[in-house]
Design an enzyme around this catalytic site. Structure first.
Site, mmCIF file in Angstrom:
data_model
loop_
_atom_site.group_PDB
_atom_site.id
_atom_site.type_symbol
_atom_site.label_atom_id
_atom_site.label_comp_id
_atom_site.label_asym_id
_atom_site.label_seq_id
_atom_site.Cartn_x
_atom_site.Cartn_y
_atom_site.Cartn_z
ATOM 1 N N TYR A 86 0.996 -1.045 0.006
ATOM 2 C CA TYR A 86 -0.098 -0.084 -0.118
ATOM 3 C C TYR A 86 1.010 1.356 0.088
ATOM 4 O O TYR A 86 0.590 2.173 -0.721
ATOM 5 C CB TYR A 86 -0.952 0.032 1.164
ATOM 6 C CG TYR A 86 -1.986 1.042 1.244
ATOM 7 C CD1 TYR A 86 -3.013 1.060 0.303
ATOM 8 C CD2 TYR A 86 -1.846 2.342 2.107
ATOM 9 C CE1 TYR A 86 -4.051 2.127 0.329
ATOM 10 C CE2 TYR A 86 -2.814 3.056 2.124
ATOM 11 C CZ TYR A 86 -3.966 3.113 1.136
ATOM 12 O OH TYR A 86 -4.909 3.970 1.070
ATOM 13 N N LYS A 146 1.194 4.065 -2.930
ATOM 14 C CA LYS A 146 0.746 5.377 -2.978
ATOM 15 C C LYS A 146 1.957 6.410 -3.221
ATOM 16 O O LYS A 146 1.759 7.496 -3.543
ATOM 17 C CB LYS A 146 0.004 5.648 -1.493
ATOM 18 C CG LYS A 146 -1.362 5.063 -1.247
ATOM 19 C CD LYS A 146 -2.430 5.443 -2.394
ATOM 20 C CE LYS A 146 -3.781 4.760 -2.016
ATOM 21 N NZ LYS A 146 -4.938 5.244 -3.033
HETATM 22 P P1 NDP Z 1 -13.109 1.074 0.521
HETATM 23 O O1 NDP Z 1 -12.470 0.006 0.754
HETATM 24 O O2 NDP Z 1 -14.193 1.492 1.596
HETATM 25 O O3 NDP Z 1 -13.652 1.263 -0.859
HETATM 26 C C1 NDP Z 1 -12.658 1.010 -2.013
HETATM 27 C C2 NDP Z 1 -13.559 1.443 -3.258
HETATM 28 O O4 NDP Z 1 -12.549 0.996 -4.315
HETATM 29 C C3 NDP Z 1 -14.695 0.685 -3.670
HETATM 30 O O5 NDP Z 1 -15.664 1.678 -4.354
HETATM 31 C C4 NDP Z 1 -14.253 -0.395 -4.578
HETATM 32 O O6 NDP Z 1 -15.470 -0.921 -5.460
HETATM 33 C C5 NDP Z 1 -13.159 0.324 -5.476
HETATM 34 N N1 NDP Z 1 -12.371 -0.624 -6.138
HETATM 35 C C6 NDP Z 1 -11.550 -1.199 -5.573
HETATM 36 N N2 NDP Z 1 -10.846 -2.271 -6.620
HETATM 37 C C7 NDP Z 1 -11.331 -1.818 -7.572
HETATM 38 C C8 NDP Z 1 -10.982 -2.075 -9.148
HETATM 39 N N3 NDP Z 1 -10.386 -3.052 -9.408
HETATM 40 N N4 NDP Z 1 -11.890 -1.168 -9.905
HETATM 41 C C9 NDP Z 1 -12.816 -0.219 -9.721
HETATM 42 N N5 NDP Z 1 -12.980 0.207 -8.229
HETATM 43 C C10 NDP Z 1 -12.089 -0.595 -7.279
HETATM 44 O O7 NDP Z 1 -11.987 2.213 0.600
HETATM 45 P P2 NDP Z 1 -12.118 3.638 0.789
HETATM 46 O O8 NDP Z 1 -13.332 4.281 0.366
HETATM 47 O O9 NDP Z 1 -11.815 3.957 2.297
HETATM 48 O O10 NDP Z 1 -11.038 4.414 -0.047
HETATM 49 C C11 NDP Z 1 -11.160 5.176 -1.090
HETATM 50 C C12 NDP Z 1 -9.678 5.789 -1.203
HETATM 51 O O11 NDP Z 1 -9.244 6.608 -0.119
HETATM 52 C C13 NDP Z 1 -8.653 4.757 -1.737
HETATM 53 O O12 NDP Z 1 -7.867 5.144 -2.739
HETATM 54 C C14 NDP Z 1 -7.860 4.737 -0.594
HETATM 55 O O13 NDP Z 1 -6.505 4.164 -0.656
HETATM 56 C C15 NDP Z 1 -8.031 6.218 0.056
HETATM 57 N N6 NDP Z 1 -7.537 6.099 1.319
HETATM 58 C C16 NDP Z 1 -8.547 5.720 2.508
HETATM 59 C C17 NDP Z 1 -8.029 5.998 3.871
HETATM 60 C C18 NDP Z 1 -9.286 5.386 4.733
HETATM 61 O O14 NDP Z 1 -8.940 5.751 5.889
HETATM 62 N N7 NDP Z 1 -10.291 4.716 4.382
HETATM 63 C C19 NDP Z 1 -7.044 6.586 4.275
HETATM 64 C C20 NDP Z 1 -6.139 7.000 3.125
HETATM 65 C C21 NDP Z 1 -6.373 6.874 1.913
HETATM 66 P P3 NDP Z 1 -16.269 -2.086 -5.118
HETATM 67 O O15 NDP Z 1 -17.450 -1.793 -4.363
HETATM 68 O O16 NDP Z 1 -16.590 -2.764 -6.503
HETATM 69 O O17 NDP Z 1 -15.374 -3.081 -4.436
#
Ligand code: NDP
Length: 232
Positions: free
Chosen positions: A153, A157
Site C-alpha cells: 500500500y 501511494k
Molecule cells: P473502501 O475499501 O471502502 O472502498 C474501495 C473502493 O474502491 C470501492 O468503491 C471499490 O469498489 C473500489 N475498487 C477496488 N478495486 C477496484 C477496481 N479494481 N476497479 C474499480 N474500483 C475498485 O475504501 P475507501 O473508500 O476508504 O478508500 C477510497 C480511497 O481512499 C482509496 O484510494 C484509499 O486508498 C484512500 N484512502 C483511504 C483511507 C481510509 O482511512 N479509509 C486513508 C487514506 C487513503 P467495489 O465496491 O466494486 O469493491
C-alpha cells in the site's frame, strides 16, 4: 461540473458522489457492480439527470476505454476526474510474509488504475478550461513519514504521488490542476470503525479542492483534504 469518479459505489466514493450531486454537479460514476439496490442507483433515482453509471474496473483497460467512449456520447466533455478506487491488501503482513500476487493487485489497482483512467479520460478533459484531477492518495505514501509496514500500500501511494507530479508537469500548459489528496483516516470498509475521520467531511474538502475553492499553494501537489501540504 461534470466529474468522473472511480469506485463510486461505497466508502469515500459514494460520499463523493452524493456531495457532488448535492452541489449541483454531474457525476460519471465508475462502478464494478450495478444492481437495483446499489447505493449509486439510489442516488440516480434522487438525481436522475445528473448521474451516469459505467462499468469500470480500473484493472481492466477495455472497461475504461468503453466507459470513456460512452461518456463522450453522454456528455461530450468533462471538468474533473477523481481517481478514488483503491485497495489495501496484505494489511499488517511483514515483508517475510508477503504474497506477491496481492502486492501486484495493489499496484495494479492503486497505480496502474489511475494511469489507465487518465489515459482514456484526459482527451475529454482537454476540451474544457480550468479543470482538476484528484488522485486519492494516502499519508502512507509519504516517504518522509514512512513506517515499516503495509508495504504494498505504501509503495503504491508513493508511486501514485510520483504519477501526480509527472502528470501535473505533462498538462502544465493546459490549465489543469493535478493533486494527490490524503483523505484522512476515515470510517469506511478500508479505514475501519476505529478511524477518527468521517468520509462526509473528507468528501466536502475534496470537492472544495476540485472546485478550486481552496488555495493549496503546494509545489508537488500532495495535500490533505483541507488543502494542507503533505510531505512527499
Ligand atoms: P473502501 O475499501 O471502502 O472502498 C474501495 C473502493 O474502491 C470501492 O468503491 C471499490 O469498489 C473500489 N475498487 C477496488 N478495486 C477496484 C477496481 N479494481 N476497479 C474499480 N474500483 C475498485 O475504501 P475507501 O473508500 O476508504 O478508500 C477510497 C480511497 O481512499 C482509496 O484510494 C484509499 O486508498 C484512500 N484512502 C483511504 C483511507 C481510509 O482511512 N479509509 C486513508 C487514506 C487513503 P467495489 O465496491 O466494486 O469493491
Amino acid at each position: 461540473m461534470k466529474i468522473v469518479l472511480t469506485g463510486a459505489n461505497r466508502g469515500l466514493g459514494i460520499h463523493l458522489a452524493r456531495t457532488a450531486l448535492e452541489r449541483g454537479h454531474t457525476v460519471l460514476a465508475g462502478v464494478r457492480t450495478v444492481v437495483e439496490a446499489s447505493p449509486i442507483n439510489l442516488l440516480k433515482k434522487q438525481f436522475p439527470d445528473k448521474v451516469y453509471t459505467y462499468f469500470l474496473d480500473v484493472t481492466n483497460e477495455e472497461s475504461i476505454a468503453k466507459a470513456a467512449e460512452l461518456a463522450t456520447t453522454d456528455v461530450g466533455s468533462i471538468d474533473g476526474i477523481i481517481n478514488n478506487a483503491g485497495v489495501l491488501t496484505e494489511r499488517g503482513k511483514t515483508i517475510e510474509e508477503l504474497d506477491f500476487n496481492e502486492v501486484q493487485v495493489t499496484m495494479d489497482v492503486n497505480v496502474l488504475g489511475p494511469m489507465r483512467v487518465i489515459k482514456h479520460f484526459l482527451p475529454l478533459l482537454h476540451k474544457e478550461n480550468n479543470q482538476t484531477i484528484i488522485n486519492i492518495s494516502s499519508e502512507a505514501g509519504s516517504i518522509h513519514n514512512a513506517y515499516g509496514g503495509d508495504f504494498p500500500y505504501g509503495i503504491s501511494k508513493a508511486a501514485l504521488n510520483m504519477f501526480t507530479v509527472q502528470l501535473s508537469r505533462y498538462v502544465k500548459n493546459k490549465n489543469i490542476a493535478v493533486y494527490a489528496v490524503h483523505p484522512g483516516w476515515i470510517k469506511t470498509d478500508m479505514g475501519g470503525d476505529n478511524a477518527t475521520g468521517y468520509p462526509e467531511e473528507s468528501a466536502n474538502g475534496i470537492l472544495d479542492i476540485l472546485e478550486g475553492k481552496i488555495d493549496t499553494n503546494s509545489e508537488l501537489g500532495f495535500i490533505d483534504f483541507k488543502g494542507k501540504e503533505m510531505k512527499i
